[in-house]
Structures are given as C-alpha cells and as structure tokens.
Design a protein around this motif. Structure first.
Motif, short mmCIF file in Angstrom:
data_model
loop_
_atom_site.label_atom_id
_atom_site.label_comp_id
_atom_site.label_asym_id
_atom_site.label_seq_id
_atom_site.Cartn_x
_atom_site.Cartn_y
_atom_site.Cartn_z
N LEU A 15 127.25 95.49 67.05
CA LEU A 15 126.54 95.35 68.32
C LEU A 15 127.53 94.80 69.34
CD1 LEU A 15 123.95 95.17 70.10
CD2 LEU A 15 123.54 92.94 69.05
N SER A 16 127.68 95.51 70.44
CA SER A 16 128.53 95.01 71.52
C SER A 16 127.76 95.08 72.82
CB SER A 16 129.84 95.81 71.61
OG SER A 16 129.58 97.16 71.92
N GLY A 17 128.09 94.18 73.71
CA GLY A 17 127.38 94.14 74.98
C GLY A 17 128.30 93.72 76.11
N LYS A 18 127.97 94.21 77.29
CA LYS A 18 128.73 93.87 78.49
C LYS A 18 127.75 93.65 79.63
CE LYS A 18 132.62 93.62 80.83
NZ LYS A 18 133.27 92.35 80.83
N ARG A 19 127.89 92.53 80.31
CA ARG A 19 127.06 92.27 81.49
C ARG A 19 127.60 93.12 82.63
NH1 ARG A 19 126.56 89.11 86.08
NH2 ARG A 19 124.47 88.27 86.44
N THR A 20 126.71 93.84 83.28
CA THR A 20 127.13 94.75 84.35
C THR A 20 126.71 94.29 85.72
OG1 THR A 20 125.17 96.12 83.98
CG2 THR A 20 127.17 96.74 82.78
N GLY A 21 125.96 93.21 85.83
CA GLY A 21 125.56 92.70 87.14
C GLY A 21 124.24 91.97 87.07
N ASP A 22 123.67 91.76 88.23
CA ASP A 22 122.37 91.10 88.28
C ASP A 22 121.27 92.10 88.03
OD1 ASP A 22 123.57 88.67 88.93
OD2 ASP A 22 123.51 89.07 91.08
N CYS A 23 120.12 91.61 87.60
CA CYS A 23 118.97 92.47 87.37
C CYS A 23 118.42 92.95 88.73
CB CYS A 23 117.88 91.72 86.61
SG CYS A 23 118.38 91.26 84.95
N LEU B 230 126.32 82.39 77.96
CA LEU B 230 126.00 83.78 78.30
C LEU B 230 125.24 83.81 79.61
CD1 LEU B 230 124.90 85.15 74.83
CD2 LEU B 230 126.68 86.13 76.24
N LYS B 231 125.58 84.76 80.47
CA LYS B 231 124.91 84.89 81.76
C LYS B 231 123.74 85.87 81.65
CE LYS B 231 129.02 84.21 84.61
NZ LYS B 231 129.93 84.89 85.54
N ALA B 232 122.63 85.48 82.23
CA ALA B 232 121.49 86.40 82.32
C ALA B 232 121.87 87.52 83.28
CB ALA B 232 120.27 85.65 82.84
N GLY B 233 121.20 88.65 83.15
CA GLY B 233 121.43 89.75 84.08
C GLY B 233 121.29 91.10 83.43
N GLN B 234 121.83 92.10 84.09
CA GLN B 234 121.80 93.47 83.60
C GLN B 234 122.92 93.63 82.57
OE1 GLN B 234 119.44 95.68 84.65
NE2 GLN B 234 120.17 97.15 83.16
N TRP B 235 122.58 94.09 81.39
CA TRP B 235 123.54 94.27 80.30
C TRP B 235 123.44 95.68 79.74
CZ3 TRP B 235 126.60 90.63 77.39
CH2 TRP B 235 126.62 89.34 77.93
N THR B 236 124.54 96.16 79.21
CA THR B 236 124.56 97.38 78.42
C THR B 236 124.89 96.97 76.99
OG1 THR B 236 125.31 98.72 80.29
CG2 THR B 236 125.66 99.62 78.09
N LEU B 237 123.96 97.27 76.07
CA LEU B 237 124.15 96.94 74.66
C LEU B 237 124.37 98.24 73.88
CD1 LEU B 237 121.38 94.25 74.00
CD2 LEU B 237 123.79 93.90 74.54
N SER B 238 125.41 98.26 73.07
CA SER B 238 125.72 99.43 72.24
C SER B 238 125.63 99.03 70.77
CB SER B 238 127.13 99.93 72.53
OG SER B 238 127.25 100.30 73.89
N ARG B 239 124.95 99.89 69.99
CA ARG B 239 124.79 99.65 68.55
C ARG B 239 125.35 100.85 67.79
NH1 ARG B 239 120.41 97.21 70.72
NH2 ARG B 239 119.77 95.24 69.81
N THR B 240 126.09 100.54 66.73
CA THR B 240 126.57 101.57 65.82
C THR B 240 126.12 101.18 64.42
OG1 THR B 240 128.53 101.96 67.19
CG2 THR B 240 128.60 102.78 64.92
#
Length: 162
Positions: free
Chosen positions: A151-159, A32-42
């Motif tokens: 729980l799903s997540g997507k890395r969107t870029g660097d912090c 897993l890459k560190a960075g900016q992520w969007t996490l979605s929870r249902t």
C-alpha cells in the motif's frame, strides 16, 4: 603548592564544562497531513481454503488506485476505513504506533457477513506512506480469506470544499 592544585582542578573543571556536548533536541514529530490522497494497492498474496493456482496467479499483482479525502485525528491516526480500502468497512484501530516515520497498526473491520483484521506496517512522511498490509477475513469463526498488499499513498492537496 596547595594553591596550584586548587587552580589546576578548577581549570580542568572549567574545560570539561565548556566542552560538554549540547543537550540533544528531540526531532519535530512527523504527522500525516489530512487532505486529498491517492492510495495505490498491489495484491502480493491471496489465499482462500479452496483457491486454484489459476485464481492465485490472476489475483496476485492486481493493482487498484483510489483518490480520496483522508481525515487525520488529533492522535495522528489517519481514517481507518481509508487504509482498509475494500478489505473492510466500519473499521476501528485496535492498536497503533505512529511516530518518527514508522507506522504499525492493527485494524478491526466488518466485512461481508464477517470480520476482517488488518495489520499495517511501514514508513510514512507528512505527505506519503509506504505500508505492507496483511488481512484475515473471518466468517462464522473460520478464516475464509487471507491477503497481503503493498500500500502506498501520496497526498496531492487539500480536500475539495463541500
């Protein structure tokens, strides 16, 4: 005749050595890459000792989204607090198996006057994850809340710097 059999044996030995499959190479590890992520929870399940059918129906299906900077340790484990989200704080890994695209972990957290234990299981790539989450919150030795989430997540870029 003895020379013929020696030649035949050597010829067969040479053929089998040439046709041997190459040694299997291990796949490069998925980290897993560190960075900016969007996490979605249902929320897929929500139970308390005194929940009503109306409360259950209201809670299940609730979706939240968080955009956050997630650190990943040298051991490949993402920040436990980020994965726990609102289910706990000051979280630590009790155990984890994070390899070859499979993610299985147990977290121990503090939670509003008690503790919460989370079990996470699913799949990941270097820049995405899809996990099922099961949480039990305990206060005074009694389970007071059990939830399940997708729980799903997507890395969107660097912090962002700072």
């Amino acid at each position: 005749m003895r020379g013929y059999w020696t030649f035949a044996a050597l010829a067969l030995a040479g053929c089998s050595a040439e046709q041997a499959p190459p040694p299997e190479q291990e796949d490069a590890p998925i980290v897993l890459k560190a960075g900016q992520w969007t996490l979605s929870r249902t929320i897929t399940g929500y139970n308390t000792p005194d929940i009503t059918a109306e409360d259950y129906a209201r809670m299940v299906g609730t979706k939240t989204e968080a955009k956050l900077c997630i650190a990943v340790g040298k051991d490949g484990r993402p920040d436990a607090n980020a994965l726990a989200g609102p289910e706990g704080k000051d979280c630590t890994y009790k155990d984890a198996s994070i390899r070859k695209g499979r993610f299985i972990a147990t977290l121990a957290c503090k939670a509003d006057g008690g503790t919460s234990d989370l079990v996470l299981e699913g799949n990941y790539t270097s820049d995405s994850l899809t996990l099922g989450s099961s949480m039990t919150k305990t206060v005074g030795g009694k389970a007071v809340l059990r939830t399940t989430h997708d729980l799903s997540g997507k890395r969107t870029g660097d912090c962002a710097a700072g």
